[in-house]
Write a protein that holds these residues in place. Structure first.
Motif, short mmCIF file in Angstrom:
data_model
loop_
_atom_site.label_atom_id
_atom_site.label_comp_id
_atom_site.label_asym_id
_atom_site.label_seq_id
_atom_site.Cartn_x
_atom_site.Cartn_y
_atom_site.Cartn_z
N ILE A 111 -11.16 0.53 1.79
CA ILE A 111 -9.95 0.78 2.59
C ILE A 111 -9.75 2.28 2.64
O ILE A 111 -9.76 2.95 1.60
CB ILE A 111 -8.71 0.12 1.96
CG1 ILE A 111 -8.89 -1.39 1.88
CG2 ILE A 111 -7.45 0.48 2.75
CD1 ILE A 111 -7.79 -2.10 1.14
N THR A 112 -9.56 2.81 3.85
CA THR A 112 -9.29 4.23 4.02
C THR A 112 -7.97 4.42 4.75
O THR A 112 -7.62 3.63 5.62
CB THR A 112 -10.42 4.94 4.80
OG1 THR A 112 -10.60 4.28 6.05
CG2 THR A 112 -11.71 4.94 4.03
N LYS B 234 -8.55 9.54 6.19
CA LYS B 234 -9.96 9.21 5.92
C LYS B 234 -10.32 9.17 4.43
O LYS B 234 -11.47 9.00 4.07
CB LYS B 234 -10.93 10.15 6.65
CG LYS B 234 -10.69 10.25 8.14
CD LYS B 234 -11.00 8.97 8.84
CE LYS B 234 -10.84 9.17 10.34
NZ LYS B 234 -10.36 8.03 11.03
N ALA B 235 -9.33 9.34 3.56
CA ALA B 235 -9.57 9.25 2.12
C ALA B 235 -9.62 7.78 1.71
O ALA B 235 -8.88 6.94 2.25
CB ALA B 235 -8.48 9.97 1.34
N TYR C 253 -4.15 1.94 8.16
CA TYR C 253 -5.34 1.86 7.31
C TYR C 253 -6.49 1.23 8.09
O TYR C 253 -6.27 0.41 8.98
CB TYR C 253 -5.07 1.03 6.05
CG TYR C 253 -4.08 1.67 5.13
CD1 TYR C 253 -4.51 2.55 4.14
CD2 TYR C 253 -2.72 1.43 5.26
CE1 TYR C 253 -3.59 3.16 3.29
CE2 TYR C 253 -1.80 2.03 4.43
CZ TYR C 253 -2.24 2.90 3.44
OH TYR C 253 -1.33 3.51 2.61
N ALA C 254 -7.69 1.62 7.71
CA ALA C 254 -8.90 0.97 8.23
C ALA C 254 -9.57 0.33 7.03
O ALA C 254 -9.48 0.83 5.90
CB ALA C 254 -9.82 2.00 8.87
#
Length: 171
Positions: free
Chosen positions: A58-59, A63-64, A87-88
Motif C-alpha cells: 500500500i502506498t 508514493k511512500a 492510497y494505491a
C-alpha cells in the motif's frame, strides 16, 4: 505408446495444454478498488490460487510505502490505522516468474466527512444484535461505502450460512 503414435504438432499441443493446466490461477483484485472507505484499517480482498504467496503493498499519495506484507491468504487487514487520504495498493505473485501485478486504489474518508456523522460509531451496544448489524450494512451501502458493507455482509453470511439472500450480498 499413445504419445508415440501422435504427430509432433499434436504432442506439442498436448504438452502445452499440460503446462497451462498446471499453471497457477490468475490474480484478481476483489475490493477495494476506486472506492471510499470508512475503516482506517481496511481489509483488502483478492483472488489467487490456493497457497500462492502474494505480496501486498500500500502506498500513499506521496508514493511512500504505508504498509506491506506477503501472505498466502486471500485477504489482509492493514495492521495500523491509515490517515485520511488517497492510497494505491498492489498485489503481485511472489515466485520465480511473477505475473503482472494488479493495482487498486481507495480513499480513507476524513473524520469530518458527513457520512461518518450519518453512519455513527462503528461499534457499541446498538450493534449487538443481528438486526442492527444488517441495518448498518444497508446504511453503508446507501452511503456509497460498498467495501465496508461487503465486509459486514460477509460476517453476517458466515453467521447464518442458510440465508441465501445474505450470500448474495456477500458476493
Amino acid at each position: 505408446q499413445a504419445m508415440a503414435k501422435m504427430e509432433p504438432a499434436q504432442r506439442e499441443r498436448m504438452a502445452l495444454g499440460a503446462v497451462v493446466m498446471r499453471a497457477s490461477g490468475p490474480l484478481r483484485i476483489v475490493s477495494p478498488n476506486d472506492m471510499d472507505l470508512l475503516d482506517t484499517r481496511p481489509t483488502l480482498l483478492w483472488q489467487a490460487a490456493d497457497g500462492q504467496a502474494v505480496r501486498i503493498t500500500i502506498t500513499g499519495s506521496n508514493k511512500a510505502v504505508a504498509a506491506q506484507t506477503v501472505t498466502t491468504a486471500n485477504q489482509w487487514t492493514v495492521p495500523a490505522a491509515l490517515a485520511a487520504g488517497d492510497y494505491a495498493w498492489r498485489a503481485e505473485i511472489v515466485s520465480d516468474t511473477p505475473g503482472a501485478p494488479r493495482n487498486g486504489r481507495f480513499k480513507v474518508i476524513a473524520a469530518d466527512d458527513p457520512r461518518r456523522v450519518r453512519i455513527g460509531a462503528p461499534a457499541g451496544p446498538q450493534l449487538e444484535g443481528f438486526g442492527p448489524r444488517v441495518a448498518r450494512a444497508m446504511m453503508l451501502e446507501n452511503e456509497d461505502l460498498p467495501h465496508d458493507a461487503l465486509l459486514m455482509w460477509r460476517q453476517l453470511a458466515a453467521e447464518r450460512p442458510e440465508e441465501e439472500s445474505l450470500k448474495q450480498w456477500a458476493r
